[in-house]
Design a protein around this motif. Sequence first.
Motif, PDB file in Angstrom:
ATOM      1  N   ASP A 258      60.340  34.491  67.617  1.00 10.62           N
ATOM      2  CA  ASP A 258      60.800  34.117  66.278  1.00 10.62           C
ATOM      3  C   ASP A 258      60.131  35.017  65.224  1.00 10.62           C
ATOM      4  O   ASP A 258      60.803  35.729  64.501  1.00 10.62           O
ATOM      5  CB  ASP A 258      60.524  32.639  65.978  1.00 10.62           C
TER       6      ASP A 258
ATOM      7  N   HIS B  57      66.322  27.048  68.400  1.00  9.62           N
ATOM      8  CA  HIS B  57      65.327  26.059  67.924  1.00  9.62           C
ATOM      9  C   HIS B  57      65.631  24.637  68.384  1.00  9.62           C
ATOM     10  O   HIS B  57      64.903  24.091  69.173  1.00  9.62           O
ATOM     11  CB  HIS B  57      65.166  26.104  66.401  1.00  9.62           C
TER      12      HIS B  57
ATOM     13  N   HIS C  59      62.856  37.847  64.087  1.00 10.03           N
ATOM     14  CA  HIS C  59      63.318  38.295  62.761  1.00 10.03           C
ATOM     15  C   HIS C  59      62.601  39.604  62.457  1.00 10.03           C
ATOM     16  O   HIS C  59      61.505  39.605  61.899  1.00 10.03           O
ATOM     17  CB  HIS C  59      62.999  37.233  61.702  1.00 10.03           C
TER      18      HIS C  59
ATOM     19  N   HIS D  51      70.677  28.939  63.931  1.00 10.12           N
ATOM     20  CA  HIS D  51      69.440  28.183  63.745  1.00 10.12           C
ATOM     21  C   HIS D  51      69.886  26.731  63.572  1.00 10.12           C
ATOM     22  O   HIS D  51      70.461  26.385  62.542  1.00 10.12           O
ATOM     23  CB  HIS D  51      68.702  28.645  62.496  1.00 10.12           C
TER      24      HIS D  51
ATOM     25  N   HIS E  63      64.894  35.975  70.402  1.00  8.77           N
ATOM     26  CA  HIS E  63      64.983  35.505  69.004  1.00  8.77           C
ATOM     27  C   HIS E  63      63.801  36.019  68.198  1.00  8.77           C
ATOM     28  O   HIS E  63      62.679  35.560  68.365  1.00  8.77           O
ATOM     29  CB  HIS E  63      65.003  33.970  69.005  1.00  8.77           C
TER      30      HIS E  63
HETATM   31 FE   FE2 Z   1      64.417  32.061  63.581  1.00 11.14          FE
END
Ligand code: FE2
Length: 415
Positions: free
Chosen positions: A307, A240, A57, A208, A55
């Motif tokens: 993340d 999450h 971004h 998410h 995970h």
């Molecule tokens: Fe995220």
Amino acid sequence: MDLMLRECRLPGGELVDIGLGEGVIEAIEPRLAATAAREINVAGKLVSPPFVESHIHLDSALTAGQPRWNKSGTLFEGIEIWRDRKQSLSLEDVKARAIATLKLQAQQGVLFVRSHADVSEANLSALKALLEVRDTVKDWITVQVVAFPQDGLYGSPGNLDLMEAALKLGADAVGGIPHYEMTREDGVQSVHRIFELAQHYDRLIDIHCDEIDDDQSRFLEVVAACAVRSGLGSRVTASHTTAFASYNNAYAFKLMGLLSRADINFIANPLINITLQGRTDTYPKRRGVTRVKELWQQGLNVSLGHDCVQDPWYSLGSGNMLDVASMAVHVCQMTGQDEIVACYDMITTNGAKTLAVQDAYGLEVGKPANLIVLDADSPYEAIRRTATVTHVFSRGKLLVQTQPAEVTWQNAHEG
Ligand code: FE2
């Protein structure tokens, strides 16, 4: 064989030679008689399947401080800053930062990455850029792209159309953010819509889910129920789920039964959530990381992600999965020997299961020759010392080599 790795310590402790040829693992035996054009003796060091970043971004990576720093440190200020920064996104901007981040990860042993791409911006620049990157890097690292509606599927008119356009362009998975939708009803509806889209376009799901300290944020049960009813099971991931840490135990125990039935995957991002969550608490402050230990004890698949790497939500981040595993060991109180090894699994084999790439993953004869050598003799030592990944082999070829730091005491301090 093209390459022979001698005296490899497998994660389970066994000492073997590993022969690679034509991009695949050709042999794994305690002592291989065959020779190869090139031989490397790793002298009992840990040889592991590569790390899996479940995970991240990539579209926002390496933008910390642009156009301003996150002063409150909260998720919501991060979303505000990103809303401003993404006005100036271009394909070149996203591609350059994504590839720089992938290189940072690969040199530390990551060869499989699932990245979210924000699809709540009209030009879909982030998504188009990451799809291009997925193709550009495919010979040395595998990237999956999740179409992620950062501002909610129902946050603005047109967001649903953007999601559908993203799937037509080739996103690997449908994303969502039900707890950020305007109402509870919108959130529930968004989860149902995500499942419909995934079935229609035959894609994976990674939502998410409940990334908030609100103990009333209960979209995980909706995701699990949809997974049971649709039969999508292991093609579904809840990322999450930090509110799970705030649920009362009576509800949490009931939920755990449903989760077992649903057979979905979970991703925890302990570096980020230990810093983002609990911001509205006084003391005691909640840790805000989902119930990793209990999910693992229940036999459910949990993997770990960064993340963020230097973005509006988190200005730190190294790209090193051992940092992530170490934080999980600490925050989730998984300090028992088997628990530490479980956290190593969460950045390797469990991640491969989450990404549904098991066919291309693992130290087995016939599998693609993706493997890493660490300056450690066990997963426990690798996490304890954040061991250097000395060799990264991708598709049978040596991709990166790193020398561990060398320490020299001076004579006056000896003895
Ligand atoms: Fe995220």
